[in-house]
Motif scaffolding. Structure first.
Motif, PDB file in Angstrom:
ATOM      1  N   HIS A  22       0.835  -1.192   0.000  1.00 30.87           N
ATOM      2  CA  HIS A  22       0.000   0.000   0.000  1.00 30.87           C
ATOM      3  C   HIS A  22       0.878   1.255   0.000  1.00 30.87           C
ATOM      4  O   HIS A  22       1.873   1.328   0.733  1.00 30.87           O
ATOM      5  CB  HIS A  22      -0.862   0.076   1.263  1.00 30.87           C
ATOM      6  CG  HIS A  22      -1.829  -1.040   1.426  1.00 30.87           C
ATOM      7  ND1 HIS A  22      -2.657  -1.133   2.526  1.00 30.87           N
ATOM      8  CD2 HIS A  22      -2.122  -2.100   0.644  1.00 30.87           C
ATOM      9  CE1 HIS A  22      -3.413  -2.213   2.426  1.00 30.87           C
ATOM     10  NE2 HIS A  22      -3.094  -2.822   1.283  1.00 30.87           N
ATOM     11  N   THR A  27      -3.270   4.533   3.414  1.00 27.65           N
ATOM     12  CA  THR A  27      -4.655   4.205   3.742  1.00 27.65           C
ATOM     13  C   THR A  27      -5.455   5.493   3.831  1.00 27.65           C
ATOM     14  O   THR A  27      -5.031   6.446   4.490  1.00 27.65           O
ATOM     15  CB  THR A  27      -4.745   3.467   5.091  1.00 27.65           C
ATOM     16  OG1 THR A  27      -4.144   2.179   4.970  1.00 27.65           O
ATOM     17  CG2 THR A  27      -6.197   3.284   5.527  1.00 27.65           C
ATOM     18  N   ALA A  55      -2.967  -4.309   6.223  1.00 31.86           N
ATOM     19  CA  ALA A  55      -2.098  -3.182   5.912  1.00 31.86           C
ATOM     20  C   ALA A  55      -0.666  -3.682   5.727  1.00 31.86           C
ATOM     21  O   ALA A  55      -0.402  -4.886   5.806  1.00 31.86           O
ATOM     22  CB  ALA A  55      -2.179  -2.137   7.023  1.00 31.86           C
ATOM     23  N   ASP A  82      -7.416   1.248   0.908  1.00 31.00           N
ATOM     24  CA  ASP A  82      -6.003   1.238   0.571  1.00 31.00           C
ATOM     25  C   ASP A  82      -5.749   1.762  -0.832  1.00 31.00           C
ATOM     26  O   ASP A  82      -6.494   1.490  -1.766  1.00 31.00           O
ATOM     27  CB  ASP A  82      -5.439  -0.176   0.698  1.00 31.00           C
ATOM     28  CG  ASP A  82      -6.347  -1.230   0.070  1.00 31.00           C
ATOM     29  OD1 ASP A  82      -7.525  -1.308   0.484  1.00 31.00           O
ATOM     30  OD2 ASP A  82      -5.894  -1.955  -0.840  1.00 31.00           O
TER      31      ASP A  82
END
Length: 343
Positions: A18, A21, A284, A336
């Motif tokens: 990612h 976020t 995450a 994300d």
């Protein structure tokens, strides 16, 4: 390697890298009433936890940005942008990749089939794309990010109730919707689950029912043992039957692992509308964020199941009593952006 979509697009899996976020600061007193301060506490708690592992951007109404910054702390970037509520999974664009470029797809958020008025949230996708200078486009259908679950290899799980529904896509049959999903998201196989029509505001998003944890492996929300059957447990049973008789985009059978709910009598602050599924977790960079409900045995069991499938990631439990009572979870409140981690 999976067969690439003819469009050259790919919807990545959540466990991939990612850049950041996105989250949204809840603003609607008409929805939350006296709980608004407490839902903000929950959202700030989630944001701070994720920010220990990756960059977090909190979208907040300009007149609420300073208060959001104080609540979330300096490790979270608060960006002034008109929002209504916390459900970033559904209002932020769905990001796909094409020839190395990230494209944000606006799925025309309409308040989950016009169940609530979200005048600002209807424009969050296009405003965010403009603010962050991300290439964007408008989808040919109405849906929300929580409607979709993918393995990153061309397989898409969807509940019929949340997409093949006259309150989102009137006049379209399922084949047409499937074609548009494939073209827009770059997936090559759609597995349809029945879901539940009309009993929650989302019409049973898939992200509270079944989640990929690896290609060919799914976790399925299951009721606490001994609870009477209801529309939700019947939807899970139907999903199990469909998944057990399906293959993914690469022709693999799906391995189904139960993710049992907590004992409702041991859940803190339980009420009839509370969503007590552990399936609404968020993956995450280097961590998985899991709802914690207060049933110590069930919370620990859910952590162990997630740890088994993400051995290199920290499993981080977060209390979200007010978010859950409002019908959502950690995944519902996050979205994300794929790419290299932001500095």
């Amino acid at each position: 390697m999976f067969d690439q979509s003819p469009t050259g697009r790919r919807l990545g899996a959540e466990w991939e890298s990612h850049n950041r976020t996105f989250m949204s600061w809840p603003a609607l007193e008409s929805v939350w009433k006296r709980d608004l301060r407490y839902i903000r506490d929950d959202i700030a708690r989630v944001a701070r936890a994720i920010a220990d592992y990756e960059y977090v951007v909190m979208l907040a109404r300009p007149d609420q940005a300073d208060a959001a910054q104080r609540a979330c702390g300096r490790q979270v970037e608060v960006v002034p942008l008109p929002v209504d509520d916390l459900w970033a999974r559904d209002t932020v664009p769905v990001f796909v990749e094409q020839q190395g470029i990230v494209i944000g797809v606006d799925f025309n958020f309409n308040g989950w089939g016009n169940k609530q008025v979200h005048d600002n949230d209807a424009y969050v996708a296009r405003n965010l794309l403009y603010q962050f200078q991300i290439r964007g486009e408008q989808a040919p259908l109405i849906a929300e990010g929580g409607s979709f679950e993918t393995d990153g290899q061309g397989t898409l799980l969807v509940t019929e109730s949340s997409v093949f529904n006259a309150n989102r896509n009137p006049g379209k049959d399922r084949d047409r919707i499937e074609f548009e999903l494939k073209q827009t998201l770059g997936v090559t196989k759609v597995i349809w689950l029945a879901g539940v029509y009309g009993e929650d505001i989302t019409d049973a998003h898939v992200d509270s029912l079944v989640r990929f944890v690896a290609p060919g492996v799914v976790l399925l929300d299951t009721a606490f043992p001994g609870m009477p059957a209801d529309s939700w447990s019947r939807a899970a049973d139907q999903a199990r039957m469909v998944l057990s008789n399906s293959t993914d985009a690469m022709g693999r059978p799906l391995r189904i692992i139960d993710l049992p709910q907590p004992d409702p009598y041991k859940v803190s602050a339980y009420d009839d509308d509370m969503v007590t599924t552990y399936a609404n977790f968020y993956i995450a960079n280097d961590a998985v964020f899991l709802p914690e409900f207060g049933d110590r045995k069930a919370d620990r069991r859910a952590r162990d199941i997630l740890q088994e499938h993400f051995p290199q990631r920290d499993i981080v439990p977060v209390r979200i009593d007010v978010i859950a009572a409002g019908g959502g979870g950690i995944h519902c409140s996050t979205h994300d952006l794929p790419g290299r981690p932001a500095d």
